[in-house]
Structure formats: structure tokens, C-alpha cells
Design an enzyme around this catalytic site. Sequence first.
Site, PDB file in Angstrom:
ATOM      1  N   SER A 133       0.824  -1.384  -0.252  1.00 55.98           N
ATOM      2  CA  SER A 133       0.186  -0.148   0.105  1.00 55.98           C
ATOM      3  C   SER A 133       0.817   1.303  -0.089  1.00 55.98           C
ATOM      4  O   SER A 133       1.363   1.630   1.128  1.00 55.98           O
ATOM      5  CB  SER A 133      -1.200  -0.200   1.114  1.00 55.98           C
ATOM      6  N   PHE A 134       0.766   2.113  -1.163  1.00 62.66           N
ATOM      7  CA  PHE A 134       1.164   3.555  -1.099  1.00 62.66           C
ATOM      8  C   PHE A 134       0.613   4.364  -0.036  1.00 62.66           C
ATOM      9  O   PHE A 134       1.178   5.016   0.274  1.00 62.66           O
ATOM     10  CB  PHE A 134       1.020   3.903  -2.482  1.00 62.66           C
ATOM     11  N   SER A 135      -0.946   4.131  -0.153  1.00 61.30           N
ATOM     12  CA  SER A 135      -1.746   5.037   0.775  1.00 61.30           C
ATOM     13  C   SER A 135      -1.243   5.184   2.207  1.00 61.30           C
ATOM     14  O   SER A 135      -1.018   6.227   2.773  1.00 61.30           O
ATOM     15  CB  SER A 135      -3.145   4.670   0.692  1.00 61.30           C
ATOM     16  N   LYS A 172     -13.097  -1.359  -6.631  1.00 60.78           N
ATOM     17  CA  LYS A 172     -13.748  -0.010  -6.868  1.00 60.78           C
ATOM     18  C   LYS A 172     -14.816   0.057  -7.630  1.00 60.78           C
ATOM     19  O   LYS A 172     -15.759   1.194  -7.150  1.00 60.78           O
ATOM     20  CB  LYS A 172     -12.489   0.783  -8.015  1.00 60.78           C
ATOM     21  N   ASP A 214      -9.264   9.258  -8.720  1.00 69.00           N
ATOM     22  CA  ASP A 214      -8.283   8.911  -9.476  1.00 69.00           C
ATOM     23  C   ASP A 214      -8.231   9.644 -10.879  1.00 69.00           C
ATOM     24  O   ASP A 214      -7.139   9.893 -11.331  1.00 69.00           O
ATOM     25  CB  ASP A 214      -8.564   7.519 -10.147  1.00 69.00           C
ATOM     26  N   GLY A 254     -11.685  -1.224 -12.779  1.00 68.92           N
ATOM     27  CA  GLY A 254     -12.250   0.120 -12.466  1.00 68.92           C
ATOM     28  C   GLY A 254     -11.410   1.261 -12.758  1.00 68.92           C
ATOM     29  O   GLY A 254     -11.867   2.513 -12.879  1.00 68.92           O
ATOM     30  N   LEU A 305      -0.031   3.330 -14.619  1.00 68.09           N
ATOM     31  CA  LEU A 305      -0.652   3.443 -13.518  1.00 68.09           C
ATOM     32  C   LEU A 305       0.174   2.760 -12.544  1.00 68.09           C
ATOM     33  O   LEU A 305       0.363   3.205 -11.354  1.00 68.09           O
ATOM     34  CB  LEU A 305      -1.873   2.946 -13.393  1.00 68.09           C
TER      35      LEU A 305
END
Length: 243
Positions: A15-17, A64, A100, A126, A202
Site C-alpha cells: 500500500s502506497f496510501s 472500486k 483517480d 475500475g 498506472l
Amino acid sequence: MTKIYGLLGRDIGYSFSRGFFSEKFEKEHLDCSYQNFDLKQIEDLKDVLTSSNISGLNVTIPYKEDVISYLDELDPVAKNIGAVNVIRFDNDKLIGYNSDYYGFTESLKPLLHSNIKKALILGTGGASKAIAYSLSQLDISYTFVSRNPDFNEMSYNQLDEDIIREFKLIVNCTPLGTHPNVDNYPNIPYEYITKDHVLFDLIYNPSETVFLKKGKEKGAQTANGLQMLIFQAQKAWEIWNSL
């Protein structure tokens, strides 16, 4: 009370977030925490919602689209796109948004030039829906490329020299090339890529995928998904904290 934010997804240890928001909270001395909610199936979301004091969520692959049925409302842009990557908790209501498209738009703008009129979107999940919405806002026509094409989509084996020369922007929305399977890449005829092309992936891990390397070898401009992720995360924070 500590505000809890988090990411919904599957197999999201990378996870980047979580890294982005944990660093933000620490740097800005915010009484907030961020955690991953790694769900094997979307039905497990009910347990997350009832057991946690959550202030906002991000949503990633593969939920998503599936998450929409669990929401009370959709922002008009998310409704138009048909995919959600941000959930705002507004009193007792869950409202879905899409940041996004904003992240992609802002990171693509510096790469655009007058020759770019048409784009190929590789993949139909998504994320690709947000990319399509963004391109339509930028007046760039697009065509989806899929392994199992529907009406109005192309298959990979249809991609020839004429098509590659015509479509100067190619966006990879597939997971091909993501760590740890870094040797994978979309099967397009890279020999027809030129310096007039822009290849946008992406994927951000690795920072340069085989897809981007092959484009760069032909002189194309290339970009990975890191800047897009930063922009969409900043927009998510705005959404969670807007009145």
C-alpha cells in the site's frame, strides 16, 4: 479521539496510501492513524464498517466497482465514471467519490502535446474507467484494448503499425509488470512506438516497468503512476475534510 482512515483492497501489503498518510499525519502532528483493510471478499466490508470508528476510506483493486452497492450516495463524477476510490463518512451516510481521474489528469497534463488526439487504454477494470473520464474531459478520444474485447473495444492482436501510429498516448491500466512479477508487460507492438508517443503506466512499483522501458528505448516520453497517486491522495484528504 484518534481519527481512523484506511484502505480497502485485496493483497495490499504494498500500500502506497498507508505510507503516504502515515507520513503526513506524523509530519503535521495530526491525531490520525491509517490502516489497511485487506478483504478477501467485498462482503467482509460490513464487519469493517461496524467494528471501526472510521473517518474516511480509500478503495483499491479489486473493489472500486463492487463497493458502490454498499454506499448511500455517489458524487456525480463517481457516478459518471462508475468506480469509487474514496469514501467519505458524512454522519450516518457513506458517500463515494473518485479522485483517480483528478490524479491522472494532473499528472498527464505536463506530458501532453498537440500531436496527441487519440489514446489507447490497456485494460478495462475500475481504474480504466477513471482514465477514460479524464481523457474525455481533455478532449482526447480513446479506445479500450482488452484480452476479451466487447463491442467498441480492440483486442491486442488487432494492434498494428497504423493503429500505434494513430494513437500517440498509451495508458497501461492492467496489473502487468507490478512487483513482484516485474518481467510481465502488455503485449503491444513496441517496434512502432516513436518519440511522438507518451506511455503512461498506472503502476508505480517498480518505478520503471518493462512497458515504460520499451517505450523509452523508442524515444517516447514515459511516466509511472506515482505522481497520480500523490495527487489522488491529496484530493482524498480534501474530500474527507470538506464541510
